[in-house]
Design a protein around this motif. Structure first.
Motif, PDB file in Angstrom:
ATOM      1  N   THR A 213      -9.073  66.187  11.629  1.00 29.95           N
ATOM      2  CA  THR A 213      -9.203  65.752  12.988  1.00 29.95           C
ATOM      3  C   THR A 213      -7.725  65.511  13.758  1.00 29.95           C
ATOM      4  OG1 THR A 213     -11.350  64.442  12.327  1.00 29.95           O
ATOM      5  CG2 THR A 213     -10.182  63.751  14.448  1.00 29.95           C
ATOM      6  N   THR A 214      -7.759  65.931  14.878  1.00 29.74           N
ATOM      7  CA  THR A 214      -6.722  65.820  15.746  1.00 29.74           C
ATOM      8  C   THR A 214      -6.849  64.995  16.791  1.00 29.74           C
ATOM      9  OG1 THR A 214      -5.804  68.176  15.178  1.00 29.74           O
ATOM     10  CG2 THR A 214      -4.812  67.244  16.975  1.00 29.74           C
ATOM     11  N   VAL A 215      -6.008  63.920  16.970  1.00 33.47           N
ATOM     12  CA  VAL A 215      -6.035  63.106  18.252  1.00 33.47           C
ATOM     13  C   VAL A 215      -4.891  63.253  18.963  1.00 33.47           C
ATOM     14  CG1 VAL A 215      -5.840  60.580  18.594  1.00 33.47           C
ATOM     15  CG2 VAL A 215      -6.905  61.392  16.602  1.00 33.47           C
ATOM     16  N   LEU A 216      -5.172  63.261  20.318  1.00 31.22           N
ATOM     17  CA  LEU A 216      -4.094  63.297  21.310  1.00 31.22           C
ATOM     18  C   LEU A 216      -4.003  61.870  21.912  1.00 31.22           C
ATOM     19  CD1 LEU A 216      -2.163  64.850  23.433  1.00 31.22           C
ATOM     20  CD2 LEU A 216      -4.071  65.137  24.907  1.00 31.22           C
TER      21      LEU A 216
ATOM     22  N   VAL B 226      -1.715  63.722  14.815  1.00 32.61           N
ATOM     23  CA  VAL B 226      -1.427  63.007  16.241  1.00 32.61           C
ATOM     24  C   VAL B 226      -0.610  63.785  16.714  1.00 32.61           C
ATOM     25  CG1 VAL B 226      -0.678  60.913  17.186  1.00 32.61           C
ATOM     26  CG2 VAL B 226      -1.746  60.667  14.960  1.00 32.61           C
ATOM     27  N   VAL B 227      -1.024  64.162  17.937  1.00 35.23           N
ATOM     28  CA  VAL B 227      -0.094  64.645  19.100  1.00 35.23           C
ATOM     29  C   VAL B 227       0.022  63.625  20.002  1.00 35.23           C
ATOM     30  CG1 VAL B 227       0.135  66.625  20.739  1.00 35.23           C
ATOM     31  CG2 VAL B 227      -1.107  66.946  18.375  1.00 35.23           C
TER      32      VAL B 227
ATOM     33  N   LEU C 279      -3.268  70.128  26.571  1.00 34.52           N
ATOM     34  CA  LEU C 279      -4.935  70.313  26.427  1.00 34.52           C
ATOM     35  C   LEU C 279      -5.078  71.835  26.674  1.00 34.52           C
ATOM     36  CD1 LEU C 279      -6.049  67.086  28.200  1.00 34.52           C
ATOM     37  CD2 LEU C 279      -6.879  67.934  25.755  1.00 34.52           C
ATOM     38  N   GLN C 280      -3.898  72.515  27.438  1.00 33.66           N
ATOM     39  CA  GLN C 280      -4.102  73.798  27.853  1.00 33.66           C
ATOM     40  C   GLN C 280      -3.619  74.916  26.435  1.00 33.66           C
ATOM     41  OE1 GLN C 280      -1.521  74.526  31.072  1.00 33.66           O
ATOM     42  NE2 GLN C 280      -3.145  73.467  32.504  1.00 33.66           N
ATOM     43  N   LEU C 281      -2.788  73.944  25.651  1.00 37.74           N
ATOM     44  CA  LEU C 281      -2.430  74.706  24.426  1.00 37.74           C
ATOM     45  C   LEU C 281      -3.494  74.366  23.251  1.00 37.74           C
ATOM     46  CD1 LEU C 281       1.322  73.866  24.607  1.00 37.74           C
ATOM     47  CD2 LEU C 281       0.232  76.054  25.393  1.00 37.74           C
ATOM     48  N   GLN C 282      -3.893  73.324  23.079  1.00 42.01           N
ATOM     49  CA  GLN C 282      -4.757  72.892  21.957  1.00 42.01           C
ATOM     50  C   GLN C 282      -5.894  71.707  22.391  1.00 42.01           C
ATOM     51  OE1 GLN C 282      -2.200  70.271  19.253  1.00 42.01           O
ATOM     52  NE2 GLN C 282      -3.490  70.790  17.676  1.00 42.01           N
ATOM     53  N   LYS C 283      -6.940  72.090  21.774  1.00 42.93           N
ATOM     54  CA  LYS C 283      -8.072  70.921  22.252  1.00 42.93           C
ATOM     55  C   LYS C 283      -8.223  69.890  20.981  1.00 42.93           C
ATOM     56  CE  LYS C 283     -12.904  71.326  23.773  1.00 42.93           C
ATOM     57  NZ  LYS C 283     -14.029  72.257  23.853  1.00 42.93           N
ATOM     58  N   PRO C 284      -8.035  68.803  21.435  1.00 47.72           N
ATOM     59  CA  PRO C 284      -7.943  67.848  20.267  1.00 47.72           C
ATOM     60  C   PRO C 284      -9.334  67.563  20.098  1.00 47.72           C
ATOM     61  CG  PRO C 284      -7.422  66.616  22.225  1.00 47.72           C
ATOM     62  CD  PRO C 284      -7.277  68.164  22.522  1.00 47.72           C
TER      63      PRO C 284
ATOM     64  N   ILE D  96     -14.991  66.019  24.566  1.00 52.66           N
ATOM     65  CA  ILE D  96     -13.993  65.355  23.920  1.00 52.66           C
ATOM     66  C   ILE D  96     -14.124  63.962  24.135  1.00 52.66           C
ATOM     67  CG2 ILE D  96     -11.435  65.015  23.242  1.00 52.66           C
ATOM     68  CD1 ILE D  96     -11.051  67.888  24.417  1.00 52.66           C
ATOM     69  N   PRO D  97     -14.245  63.212  23.050  1.00 53.44           N
ATOM     70  CA  PRO D  97     -14.417  61.828  23.109  1.00 53.44           C
ATOM     71  C   PRO D  97     -13.166  60.870  23.603  1.00 53.44           C
ATOM     72  CG  PRO D  97     -15.152  62.266  20.877  1.00 53.44           C
ATOM     73  CD  PRO D  97     -14.579  63.593  21.624  1.00 53.44           C
ATOM     74  N   VAL D  98     -13.173  60.068  24.649  1.00 53.28           N
ATOM     75  CA  VAL D  98     -11.975  59.550  25.175  1.00 53.28           C
ATOM     76  C   VAL D  98     -12.142  57.802  24.538  1.00 53.28           C
ATOM     77  CG1 VAL D  98     -10.665  58.990  27.346  1.00 53.28           C
ATOM     78  CG2 VAL D  98     -11.811  61.132  26.849  1.00 53.28           C
ATOM     79  N   VAL D  99     -10.953  57.579  24.467  1.00 56.11           N
ATOM     80  CA  VAL D  99     -10.950  55.934  23.961  1.00 56.11           C
ATOM     81  C   VAL D  99      -9.787  55.534  24.652  1.00 56.11           C
ATOM     82  CG1 VAL D  99     -10.638  54.275  22.131  1.00 56.11           C
ATOM     83  CG2 VAL D  99     -11.601  56.314  21.356  1.00 56.11           C
TER      84      VAL D  99
END
Length: 121
Positions: free
Chosen positions: A2-5, A28-29, A41-46, A76-79
């Motif tokens: 899982t990747t998190v932005l 983590v990014v 977000l344009q380069l990678q979808k977390p 994409i879930p947002v916290v």
């Protein structure tokens, strides 16, 4: 994996949250502003986005609204993690599409439970 932005302008908060997330085996990014988040977000979808509210330029609330209005990012879930933890702030975050709202200082267990709920749905 899982990747998190992580969108957070405080170096201390970034380090703490990154440590929590990496301990849980997440990638983590991190970026410091809404503008940098748009570029990433344009380069990678977390798999998940964690947002501070008070950011340079665009606020986390505005970024959340944009993410939820965009067909490419709306799922994409947002916290939101913020010191602004009043009921009104939480309601506003929810109205803008945030999937969860965690007050700072962040409780590691609460953060991990929230992420687990949002990424296993």
């Amino acid at each position: 994996m899982t990747t998190v932005l992580l969108v957070e302008d405080s170096l201390t908060e970034t380090e703490v949250l990154t440590q929590y997330l990496r301990q849980a085996g997440l990638t983590v990014v991190s970026v410091k502003s809404g503008e940098e988040a748009h570029i990433k977000l344009q380069l990678q979808k977390p798999d998940l986005v964690i947002l501070d509210v008070i950011l340079p330029g665009q606020s986390g609330f505005e970024l959340c609204r944009e993410l939820k209005a965009n067909a490419n990012t709306q799922k994409i879930p947002v916290v939101i993690c913020s010191t602004k933890g009043s009921k009104a702030d939480k309601l506003w975050g929810s109205m803008l599409g945030a999937d969860a709202y965690i007050p700072k200082p962040v409780n590691q267990q609460e953060l991990m439970q929230t992420i687990q709920q949002l990424t296993t749905v």
